[in-house]
Design a protein around this motif. Structure first.
Motif, PDB file in Angstrom:
ATOM      1  N   VAL A  49       0.815  -1.223   0.000  1.00 53.70           N
ATOM      2  CA  VAL A  49       0.000   0.000   0.000  1.00 53.70           C
ATOM      3  C   VAL A  49       0.844   1.267   0.000  1.00 53.70           C
ATOM      4  O   VAL A  49       0.556   2.216  -0.731  1.00 53.70           O
ATOM      5  CB  VAL A  49      -0.951  -0.003   1.229  1.00 53.70           C
ATOM      6  CG1 VAL A  49      -1.717   1.320   1.316  1.00 53.70           C
ATOM      7  CG2 VAL A  49      -1.917  -1.180   1.163  1.00 53.70           C
ATOM      8  N   GLY A 108      -2.221  -8.463   3.260  1.00 56.25           N
ATOM      9  CA  GLY A 108      -2.616  -7.147   2.755  1.00 56.25           C
ATOM     10  C   GLY A 108      -1.469  -6.174   2.637  1.00 56.25           C
ATOM     11  O   GLY A 108      -1.566  -5.187   1.909  1.00 56.25           O
ATOM     12  N   PRO A 162      -0.315  -3.656   4.495  1.00 57.76           N
ATOM     13  CA  PRO A 162      -0.710  -2.256   4.597  1.00 57.76           C
ATOM     14  C   PRO A 162       0.424  -1.315   4.985  1.00 57.76           C
ATOM     15  O   PRO A 162       0.280  -0.092   4.885  1.00 57.76           O
ATOM     16  CB  PRO A 162      -1.784  -2.278   5.694  1.00 57.76           C
ATOM     17  CG  PRO A 162      -1.429  -3.460   6.548  1.00 57.76           C
ATOM     18  CD  PRO A 162      -0.882  -4.475   5.581  1.00 57.76           C
ATOM     19  N   ASP A 163       1.557  -1.853   5.418  1.00 59.03           N
ATOM     20  CA  ASP A 163       2.660  -1.023   5.883  1.00 59.03           C
ATOM     21  C   ASP A 163       3.964  -1.606   5.361  1.00 59.03           C
ATOM     22  O   ASP A 163       4.017  -2.755   4.912  1.00 59.03           O
ATOM     23  CB  ASP A 163       2.661  -0.999   7.424  1.00 59.03           C
ATOM     24  CG  ASP A 163       3.469   0.165   8.007  1.00 59.03           C
ATOM     25  OD1 ASP A 163       4.083   0.924   7.220  1.00 59.03           O
ATOM     26  OD2 ASP A 163       3.487   0.318   9.241  1.00 59.03           O
TER      27      ASP A 163
END
Length: 354
Positions: free
Chosen positions: A137, A339, A341-342
């Protein structure tokens, strides 16, 4: 129903009125009735069992958030509550063992001939690997991960110059990777190096409070590891199949957990869970010494890993017979599969006999 005043109830359960008022605020032990005019608290005799359980757990040193979990379990299943207490005490014993090792080292160090070489006799080696990934992301990677013969480090930068900040912090420590450090002076050497890292990050920030970094690093002497830690990156130790977290998050949410105002489960989904209470340039880091055993495996990671990968999954990957390089890539892959995300950074190091 017979009611006890707060004073009488405190005497019966061996908890102070001040503690009872705090436990009321934390929804841990609510009074049976509160006078609407005076605000005076009254308790039912049937609440004494819960109050005594709380008092016993406090004497064990259990944090309030864990006490609340044990009490809720006790209401449903006393056997499950007993397992929770047993697990807590196992963690306490593991932490005590680490402090015992430090005490033994200090006794040995203070009674060693100061004219002697001061070097370790039971020399071990590290097998290590580091990997950092942008994730799925974020537009840029603000993490820095490093692994060398003596130095292991992870830093997670934040702000508009987060990447240069984390890189500067780790770069300021890299000279430690080539200098031989005697065990007796390792904490002082590391503390001095950290001051250099703090100044390097301040130079990058150029006066901005919005730029900084976490730092979690281990400095190897041959049989001991000196740990420096500040922020919410983490260090874990896998020893004899058990996984121990050997750092404490410096976040606002962790402070609320420590105070019993949040449970660990609530903290994991709290919207401000990434808000730091301390960073490298805002406070002094934790410094500790750990004795290493052959067969130990250490993990350093940024919150991009543990924030999305459950601890049991991390434990399973660390406990596998895979090499450090295979393991760090599996850990990063697990974070991205969840995912990503970081940014996610991992360092894995095995303590082995030469």
């Amino acid at each position: 129903m017979a009611m006890l005043t707060i004073g009488a109830f405190a005497n019966a359960c061996r908890l102070s009125p001040k503690a009872l008022r705090l436990y009321d605020e934390l929804n841990l032990l609510r009074p049976a009735r509160v006078d609407p005019d005076t605000g005076y608290r009254y308790y039912a005799a049937g609440q004494l069992e819960r109050a005594r359980l709380v008092a016993w757990l406090r004497r064990l040193g259990m944090p309030l958030a864990e006490i609340r979990r044990v009490c809720l379990l006790h209401d449903r299943d006393s056997t499950a509550a007993a397992r929770e207490v047993r697990a807590y005490w196992a963690r306490v014993e593991a932490e005590t063992a680490v402090r015992r090792d430090l005490a033994a080292f200090l006794v040995d160090h203070l009674t060693t001939d100061p004219q002697g070489p001061g070097k370790d006799t039971a020399m071990l080696e590290l097998r290590y690997s580091a990997h950092s990934d942008i994730g799925r992301v974020r537009p840029a990677n603000q993490d820095t991960a490093y692994a060398g013969t003596r130095l292991l480090a992870v830093a997670d930068g934040y702000g508009p110059a987060g990447a240069p900040a984390s890189s500067a912090a780790v770069e300021a420590l890299r000279f430690l990777d080539t200098d031989e450090v005697p065990a007796g002076g390792v904490l002082n050497v590391l503390a001095d190096a950290v001051r250099g890292a703090q100044q390097a990050v301040r130079d990058v920030a150029d006066g901005s409070d919005d730029i900084g970094t976490t730092l979690t690093a281990l400095l190897w002497t041959g049989s001991r590891l000196a740990l420096v830690h500040i922020g919410d990156s983490r260090a874990y130790l896998l020893r004899d199949g058990e996984l121990f977290r050997i750092t404490h998050d410096h976040t606002m949410v962790q402070s609320m957990v420590d105070e019993g105002r949040l449970t660990a489960e609530e903290a994991r989904s709290h919207p401000q869970r990434a808000l730091l209470a301390k960073a490298l340039t805002t406070a002094e880091p934790d410094l500790r010494l750990h004795d290493a055993h052959a067969g130990d495996r250490y993990l350093l990671c940024s919150d991009g890993l543990y924030g999305v990968v459950p601890e049991r999954r991390v434990h399973g990957l660390l406990a596998s017979p895979a090499s450090p390089d295979e393991t760090v890539r599996a850990l990063v892959g697990a974070a991205n599969a969840a995912g990503g995300p970081d940014n996610v950074s991992c360092v894995v190091a095995d303590v082995v006999e030469p």
